[in-house]
Design an enzyme around this catalytic site. Structure first.
Site, PDB file in Angstrom:
ATOM      1  N   CYS A 113      11.726  -1.619  -0.870  1.00 34.80           N
ATOM      2  CA  CYS A 113      10.778  -0.531  -0.620  1.00 34.80           C
ATOM      3  C   CYS A 113      11.422   0.650   0.122  1.00 34.80           C
ATOM      4  CB  CYS A 113       9.576  -1.038   0.163  1.00 34.80           C
ATOM      5  SG  CYS A 113       8.662  -2.286  -0.743  1.00 34.80           S
ATOM      6  N   HIS A 250       6.028   5.384   3.248  1.00 37.00           N
ATOM      7  CA  HIS A 250       5.964   4.348   2.219  1.00 37.00           C
ATOM      8  C   HIS A 250       4.537   3.802   2.199  1.00 37.00           C
ATOM      9  CE1 HIS A 250       6.594   0.867  -0.167  1.00 37.00           C
ATOM     10  NE2 HIS A 250       6.571   0.006   0.825  1.00 37.00           N
ATOM     11  N   ASN A 280       1.384  -0.464  -3.766  1.00 38.03           N
ATOM     12  CA  ASN A 280       2.756  -0.404  -3.245  1.00 38.03           C
ATOM     13  C   ASN A 280       3.714  -0.398  -4.434  1.00 38.03           C
ATOM     14  OD1 ASN A 280       5.268  -0.918  -2.162  1.00 38.03           O
ATOM     15  ND2 ASN A 280       4.579  -2.534  -0.771  1.00 38.03           N
TER      16      ASN A 280
END
Ligand code: UT7
Length: 323
Positions: A113, A250, A280
Site C-alpha cells: 500500500c 492512503h 483500499n
C-alpha cells in the site's frame, strides 16, 4: 537545485462496481458493518482478462495526455504494484511497450500500500541526480485477484484501480516555495511481517497466495507510523500542518484517516477522501485520490500537498509536493 515537478496526472477505474449489499449476498457481512467500521460503500473490480498492466496503461496514457507529451518523451517508468501481471518481467515494461516508449528504463517497486510513495521517491531521486528528465510514476493494482473471498475480515476492504503522475526535472531555488517534490520519507519494519502478508509466492508455494491481515494490529501501527512520517516531512521543510492545503492519505479505513488527521492537526475539509467509492486499492489509492482532487480543481498550482501511506512489510512513508 533540481526538483521533480508534477506535469500531468491520470487515473483509471475498472467499470464494474461492487456494492456492500452485493457482498452481503455472498458472505456473512452487512452494509452497516462495512460502512461503520471502514467508510467503504463500494469498490471497483477488474473484468476477467483485464490485468494490472491494462489499468496502469490507461492511467499512464491519461497522465501523458495531461502533460502534453508522448510516451517516447519519458525516460523512466517506476510502477508500484503488489499484483503484477506476471512474476517477471516487471509490469512497468508492459506499460513501456504499450505507450510507445523505446528508451530509458522501466521497473516495478513492491511496497504494497506504500508502493506509490516508494515509487515517487525513487523517481524523484533519479531526476534530482540527473539520471532521468521525465518519469512516469504509477500505482496500479488488481487486489481482487489475491483476496480470499471467503475471509470477510479482508475481502470487503480492497478494490482495483490505477493512478499515475508525470514528473519532469525543473530548476528550483531549494526552498519550500519551489514547485515539485519537496521531500519524501520512507520507512519499513520487517519484524511486522505477520500483521499483513500474502501466504504464497514463486519461491515458497509457487502460487500467488492470498492476503492475510491482523486488522486491529495494523490499525494500531497505522496511526502511530503515519503520524511519525508526517512529522518527519514537516520537520524536513520547516513547515507545520497549517501550511498544508491538501492532505491526500492512503485510503485504508476512514477511521484511520480521521484519527491521523486529528493527530497531526489537518482539518477534515482539507482531507481528500475516496475510500467510500474505491475501498483500499493498495498502491493505487494515493494516486487515485490525488488525481481526483487535481481533476475537480481542489488541488491547484502552487498548493502544498501532503501524501502518506502504510502497508504490508510493514512499510510506510510521506511526501510533500508543491503542485
Ligand atoms: O492498507 C494496508 C493497511 N490496512 C489497514 O490499515 C487496515 C487496518 N485495519 C482496519 O481497518 C480494521 O481493523 C478492520 C476494518 C480490518 C476491522 O475493523 P475492527 O473494528 O478492527 O474489527 P475487528 O477485526 O476487531 O472485528 C470486530 C468484529 C469481529 O467479531 P467478534 O469477534 O467481535 O464477534 C469480526 O469477526 O467484526 C467481525 N467482522 C465482521 N463482521 C461483519 C470482521 N469482518 C467483518 C465483516 N462483516 N466484513
Amino acid at each position: 537545485m533540481i526538483r521533480s515537478v508534477v506535469k500531468g496526472w491520470g487515473a483509471y477505474l475498472p467499470q464494474r462496481i461492487v456494492t456492500n449489499a452485493e457482498l452481503a449476498r455472498q458472505i456473512d457481512t452487512s452494509d452497516e458493518w462495512i460502512t461503520a467500521r471502514t467508510g467503504i460503500r463500494e469498490r471497483r473490480i477488474a473484468a476477467e482478462g483485464e490485468f494490472t498492466s491494462d489499468l496502469a496503461t490507461h492511467a499512464a496514457t491519461a497522465a501523458l495526455a495531461k502533460a502534453g507529451i508522448a510516451g517516447d518523451d519519458v525516460d523512466l517508468i517506476v510502477l508500484a504494484t503488489t499484483t503484477p501481471d506476471e512474476t517477471f518481467p516487471a509490469t512497468a515494461t508492459a506499460v513501456q511497450r504499450r505507450i510507445g516508449m523505446t528508451r530509458g528504463a522501466a521497473f516495478d517497486v513492491q511496497a504494497v500500500c506504500s508502493g506509490f510513495l516508494f515509487a515517487l521517491a525513487t523517481a524523484d531521486n533519479f531526476i534530482r541526480l540527473g539520471q532521468a528528465q521525465r518519469a512516469l510514476v504509477i500505482g496500479a493494482e488488481t487486489m481482487s485477484r489475491i483476496l480470499d473471498w471467503e475471509d470477510r475480515g479482508t475481502c470487503v476492504l480492497f478494490g482495483d484501480g490505477a493512478g499515475a503522475v508525470v514528473l519532469e526535472a525543473a530548476q528550483g531555488a531549494g526552498t519550500a516555495d519551489d514547485r515539485g517534490i519537496l521531500s519524501s520519507h520512507l520507512f519499513s519494519d520487517g519484524r511486522l511481517h505477520d500483521l499483513l502478508y500474502v501466504d504464497g509466492g514463486p519461491s515458497t508455494t509457487q502460487t500467488a497466495g492470498h492476503l492475510r491481515m491482523e486488522g486491529r494490529e495494523v490499525f494500531r501501527h497505522a496511526v502511530t507510523n503515519i503520524s511519525a512520517a508526517i512529522e518527519a516531512a514537516h520537520a524536513a521543510n520547516g513547515l507545520s500542518s497549517s501550511a498544508i492545503d491538501w492532505f491526500v492519505p492512503h485510503q485504508a479505513n476512514a477511521r484511520i484517516l480521521d484519527a491521523t488527521a486529528r493527530k497531526v492537526g489537518v482539518p477534515t475539509e482539507r482531507v481528500v477522501l475516496t475510500i467510500d467509492r474505491h475501498g483500499n486499492t493498495s498502491a493505487a489509492s494515493v494516486p487515485l485520490a490525488l488525481v481526483e482532487a487535481a481533476d475537480d480543481g481542489r488541488i491547484k498550482r502552487g498548493d502544498l500537498v501532503l501524501l502518506e501511506a502504510m502497508g504490508g512489510g510493514l512499510t510506510w512513508g510521506s511526501a510533500l509536493i508543491r503542485w
